[in-house]
Write an enzyme that holds these catalytic residues in place. Structure first.
Site, PDB file in Angstrom:
ATOM      1  CB  CYS A 152      -0.949   0.015   1.192  1.00 56.06           C
ATOM      2  SG  CYS A 152      -2.293  -1.145   0.994  1.00 56.06           S
ATOM      3  CB  CYS A 173      11.677   6.845  -6.979  1.00 56.19           C
ATOM      4  SG  CYS A 173      12.511   5.911  -5.697  1.00 56.19           S
TER       5      CYS A 173
END
Ligand SMILES: [Zn+2]
Length: 485
Positions: A291, A442
């Site tokens: 998640c 990232c």
């Protein structure tokens, strides 16, 4: 035969975002062959090197697992549905009974008033409410799933609730973990959860276990409760919960969530399938996002957790139609429930006739996580955010490539960077000038390391450097005006 293949969210990145694909095929195997010839990248996610279906991928024709039919040779009829269901980043008697009616605790007048809407239902009644009071439930985690589970079980009057967690409340939890509030940020989750549950119902006992669930403590913890509810978000803990439940004979009320899809079931190995009957092995690290990487719709764990709470209450009451031997899939985006039959696998390593798991193992290692740091390419060159800032300021010939997704770029970005999402980085490597030094980044540094490995494997000739800690480190060390998410 024209059949429809349903693609789960976690694999849609390999099908151009398509959720359903129609193909012509006469068997399940042929349907998957057609699918993977249309979307070649999907093949290695479904099949291993020996061309067998991976053990963490199950295929259903209509609502039946093909393993219980003719495997990939299972014939298809016109307009059948083929469903790919991968595992995602969830001795008592056959009927759980909390004891003979006479041994059940009595209810005070205050409790009778509180539970009156239960007491007037024949399915609960005085006896059922006393069973709830006599029952004990251990919740693993007080996150998205644990929040509604704990709150509804407390409200329903489950007499003793144990909570296991070791995290502290963070601002990014509050989008879904409704057991915690803004004032709780920075507090241990078990304290915040305990206070909330006590406020909901002062007539029950709350036991807190501020610890990580481990192979060393799981059996002793589980032995002390009737039912275990799995609210974890990672594979090592999910297999640990499953095996410890099988070994202690406790029902495992399972739920898991990803983006807008959820799964729920009850794994009761005494008379039904366990999680390993469904998925004998976890996916390799990195193949299925969790998640934190994939995101989750805030209300989704509310629905899946409420299903887990419902099943827990039903197990205590001795209801017959539970999710034992049934896997429920919920897609919030389509607002659809689907259901599959589960069967106990006679060869299951945990609960089968010749089970090999007699004690708890090292689950980090089992899930391939322990070996991961050594497997990282040793040649990965890294740079800190502070050093990157210095190089950019001193006009060194450095280009920065952001490998996150466009919606993340919308939230926060480092000025002057170029966006090439991880999934496209190899196909678009001609857009990266190999004569310049390239820093890849990232959110936290994991995806950019993957991008560097993929580019090196694809033969990119230039120098590639990973930004340690990603844009989060940039925000911490260099520019606090860059939002953290
Ligand atoms: Zn099993």
């Amino acid at each position: 035969m024209s059949v429809t293949i349903n693609i789960p969210t976690a694999l849609r990145q390999f099908t151009g975002g398509n959720a359903r694909i129609d193909v012509e095929a006469t068997t399940a195997g042929e349907a998957l062959d057609r699918l993977t010839s249309l979307h070649a990248e999907l093949r290695r996610h479904l099949y291993d090197d020996k061309n067998s279906l991976r053990s963490f991928v199950n295929v259903y024709v209509n609502d039946e697992d093909v393993r219980h039919q003719s495997g990939l040779a299972t014939p298809l009829n016109d307009s059948d549905t083929v469903m790919i269901v991968p595992s995602i980043a969830g001795g008592v008697a056959t009927e759980y009974t909390a004891g003979e009616a006479s041994a059940l605790p009595s209810l005070s007048n205050e409790e009778i008033a509180r539970y009156s809407r239960h007491l007037i239902m024949p399915e609960v009644g005085m006896e059922g409410q006393r069973k709830l009071k006599a029952a004990s439930v251990l919740m693993i985690g007080t996150g998205g799933l644990g929040a509604p589970v704990g709150m509804y079980l407390a409200a329903a009057g489950v007499g003793r609730i144990g909570i296991v967690d070791f995290d502290v409340v963070e601002a990014s939890n509050l989008q879904r973990q409704i057991i915690h509030g803004t004032a709780d940020i920075g507090r241990p989750k078990i304290e915040s959860a305990r206070d909330r549950l006590r406020d909901i119902n002062p007539h029950i006992e709350i036991e807190t276990h501020e610890t990580r669930l481990t192979s060393q403590n799981a059996l002793a913890l589980f032995a002390n409760y009737d039912i275990v509810v799995d609210g974890t978000d990672n594979f090592p803990t999910r297999y640990l919960v499953n095996d410890a439940c099988v070994l202690t004979g406790k029902p495992n009320v399972y739920g898991s969530i990803f983006r807008f899809e959820g799964q729920a079931s009850v794994f009761r190995a005494t008379d039904g399938a366990c999680y390993r009957c469904l998925y004998s092995e976890p996916p390799p690290p990195g193949l299925v996002p969790n998640c934190a990487e994939g995101g989750v719709l805030g209300v989704l764990p509310g629905i899946v957790g409420a299903i887990q709470a419902t099943e827990t209450v039903k197990l205590i009451l001795g209801a017959k139609d539970t999710l034992v031997n049934r896997l429920l899939l919920f897609d919030a985006w389509q607002m659809k429930f689907r259901e599959f039959k589960l069967r106990k696998d006679p060869n299951c390593p945990a609960c089968g006739e010749n089970a090999t798991i007699k004690e708890l193992i090292d689950y980090e290692e089992f899930c391939g996580l322990r070996g991961q740091p050594q497997e990282q390419p040793t040649a990965l060159e890294e740079i800190t955010a502070t050093e990157l800032k210095r190089r950019l300021d001193t006009n060194q010939d450095t280009q920065v490539i952001d490998v996150r997704e466009p919606f993340e770029y919308e939230i926060a970005r480092i000025a002057g960077t170029r966006l090439i999402p991880l999934g496209e980085v190899v196909a678009r490597m001609n857009e990266i000038d190999p004569s310049r030094e390239t820093v890849m980044h990232c959110k936290a540094g994991v995806r950019s390391a993957k991008a560097i490995a993929a580019l090196k494997q694809a033969g990119f000739p230039g120098r590639l450097i990973n930004l340690k800690g990603g844009i989060t480190a940039w925000s911490d060390e260099v520019d606090p005006s860059v939002a953290k998410y």
